[in-house]
Design a protein around this motif. Structure first.
Motif, mmCIF file in Angstrom:
data_model
loop_
_atom_site.group_PDB
_atom_site.id
_atom_site.type_symbol
_atom_site.label_atom_id
_atom_site.label_comp_id
_atom_site.label_asym_id
_atom_site.label_seq_id
_atom_site.Cartn_x
_atom_site.Cartn_y
_atom_site.Cartn_z
ATOM 1 N N CYS A 1 50.944 -79.943 -3.748
ATOM 2 C CA CYS A 1 52.297 -79.567 -3.341
ATOM 3 C C CYS A 1 52.308 -78.106 -2.891
ATOM 4 N N VAL A 2 53.130 -77.824 -1.878
ATOM 5 C CA VAL A 2 53.262 -76.471 -1.334
ATOM 6 C C VAL A 2 54.715 -76.040 -1.433
ATOM 7 N N LYS A 3 54.952 -74.821 -1.908
ATOM 8 C CA LYS A 3 56.288 -74.226 -1.942
ATOM 9 C C LYS A 3 56.204 -72.862 -1.275
ATOM 10 N N ASN A 4 56.658 -72.790 -0.008
ATOM 11 C CA ASN A 4 56.680 -71.519 0.713
ATOM 12 C C ASN A 4 58.056 -70.891 0.560
ATOM 13 N N GLY A 5 58.072 -69.643 0.121
ATOM 14 C CA GLY A 5 59.327 -68.923 -0.040
ATOM 15 C C GLY A 5 59.398 -67.743 0.896
ATOM 16 N N VAL B 1 51.632 -63.612 -1.546
ATOM 17 C CA VAL B 1 52.625 -63.338 -0.509
ATOM 18 C C VAL B 1 52.094 -63.753 0.854
ATOM 19 N N LYS B 2 50.791 -64.021 0.959
ATOM 20 C CA LYS B 2 50.168 -64.389 2.234
ATOM 21 C C LYS B 2 50.579 -65.798 2.650
ATOM 22 N N LYS B 3 50.699 -65.994 3.939
ATOM 23 C CA LYS B 3 50.904 -67.337 4.490
ATOM 24 C C LYS B 3 49.519 -67.910 4.751
ATOM 25 N N LEU B 4 49.166 -68.962 4.048
ATOM 26 C CA LEU B 4 47.862 -69.595 4.204
ATOM 27 C C LEU B 4 48.045 -71.011 4.732
ATOM 28 N N PRO B 5 47.078 -71.532 5.499
ATOM 29 C CA PRO B 5 47.226 -72.878 6.074
ATOM 30 C C PRO B 5 46.910 -74.008 5.096
ATOM 31 N N ILE B 6 46.945 -73.731 3.814
ATOM 32 C CA ILE B 6 46.668 -74.759 2.807
ATOM 33 C C ILE B 6 47.847 -75.729 2.744
ATOM 34 N N ASP B 7 47.541 -77.029 2.840
ATOM 35 C CA ASP B 7 48.583 -78.054 2.731
ATOM 36 C C ASP B 7 48.097 -79.167 1.816
ATOM 37 N N VAL C 1 53.503 -70.617 -3.117
ATOM 38 C CA VAL C 1 52.852 -71.200 -4.281
ATOM 39 C C VAL C 1 52.331 -72.594 -3.923
ATOM 40 N N TRP C 2 51.114 -72.902 -4.409
ATOM 41 C CA TRP C 2 50.489 -74.196 -4.184
ATOM 42 C C TRP C 2 50.129 -74.805 -5.527
ATOM 43 N N ALA C 3 50.527 -76.047 -5.759
ATOM 44 C CA ALA C 3 50.121 -76.785 -6.952
ATOM 45 C C ALA C 3 48.788 -77.448 -6.621
ATOM 46 N N ILE C 4 47.801 -77.302 -7.522
ATOM 47 C CA ILE C 4 46.483 -77.875 -7.273
ATOM 48 C C ILE C 4 46.056 -78.723 -8.463
#
Length: 133
Positions: free
Chosen positions: A109-113, A74-80, A118-121
């Motif tokens: 890929c980043v999906k912010n809801g 649920v955290k907003k992280l600066p990962i892009d 969620v981040w695809a790695i």
């Protein structure tokens, strides 16, 4: 708190944020004329990390994104899409917080809801052959 963000469902990982390019310096301290990518010091975080991915038809990222695992919180992280991650290994940190360790995943890929992010790695080829940190 969502079920996935319960402390018992989270594991530690580290991420590095892309900070631009800088001049490459050789062993004698001279510029080589080449540029190298520069990343932040590794930052430790806790989140849910999936097992290896399965069927692309059920993927929240669609069928065109190729990835190995996902991170959710649920955290907003600066990962892009330029970030590098340490998932299956821990970076060896210097006193100043920097590392010479190579990351083992990159973000694709980043999906912010509104509730969940969620981040695809994707696993970096060759990283499994390096010594674990």
């Amino acid at each position: 708190m969502k079920f996935q963000d319960l402390p018992e469902n989270q594991v530690p990982f580290w991420y590095q944020v892309y900070e631009g390019e800088e001049d490459e310096i050789d062993s004698k301290g001279r510029r080589t004329g080449d540029k190298v990518k520069h990343y932040s010091n590794p930052i430790r975080e806790m989140a849910r990390i999936s097992a290896n991915t399965g069927d692309a038809a059920n993927s929240p990222f669609g069928q065109n994104i190729v990835y190995d695992k996902s991170i959710s919180t649920v955290k907003k992280l600066p990962i892009d899409e330029y970030s590098m991650l340490f998932i299956d290994k821990e970076p060896v940190l210097e006193e100043d917080g920097s590392t010479q360790s190579k990351p083992d995943y990159s973000c694709v890929c980043v999906k912010n809801g509104l509730v969940q992010n969620v981040w695809a790695i994707k696993k970096i080829r060759g990283s499994e052959n390096e010594n674990k940190g």
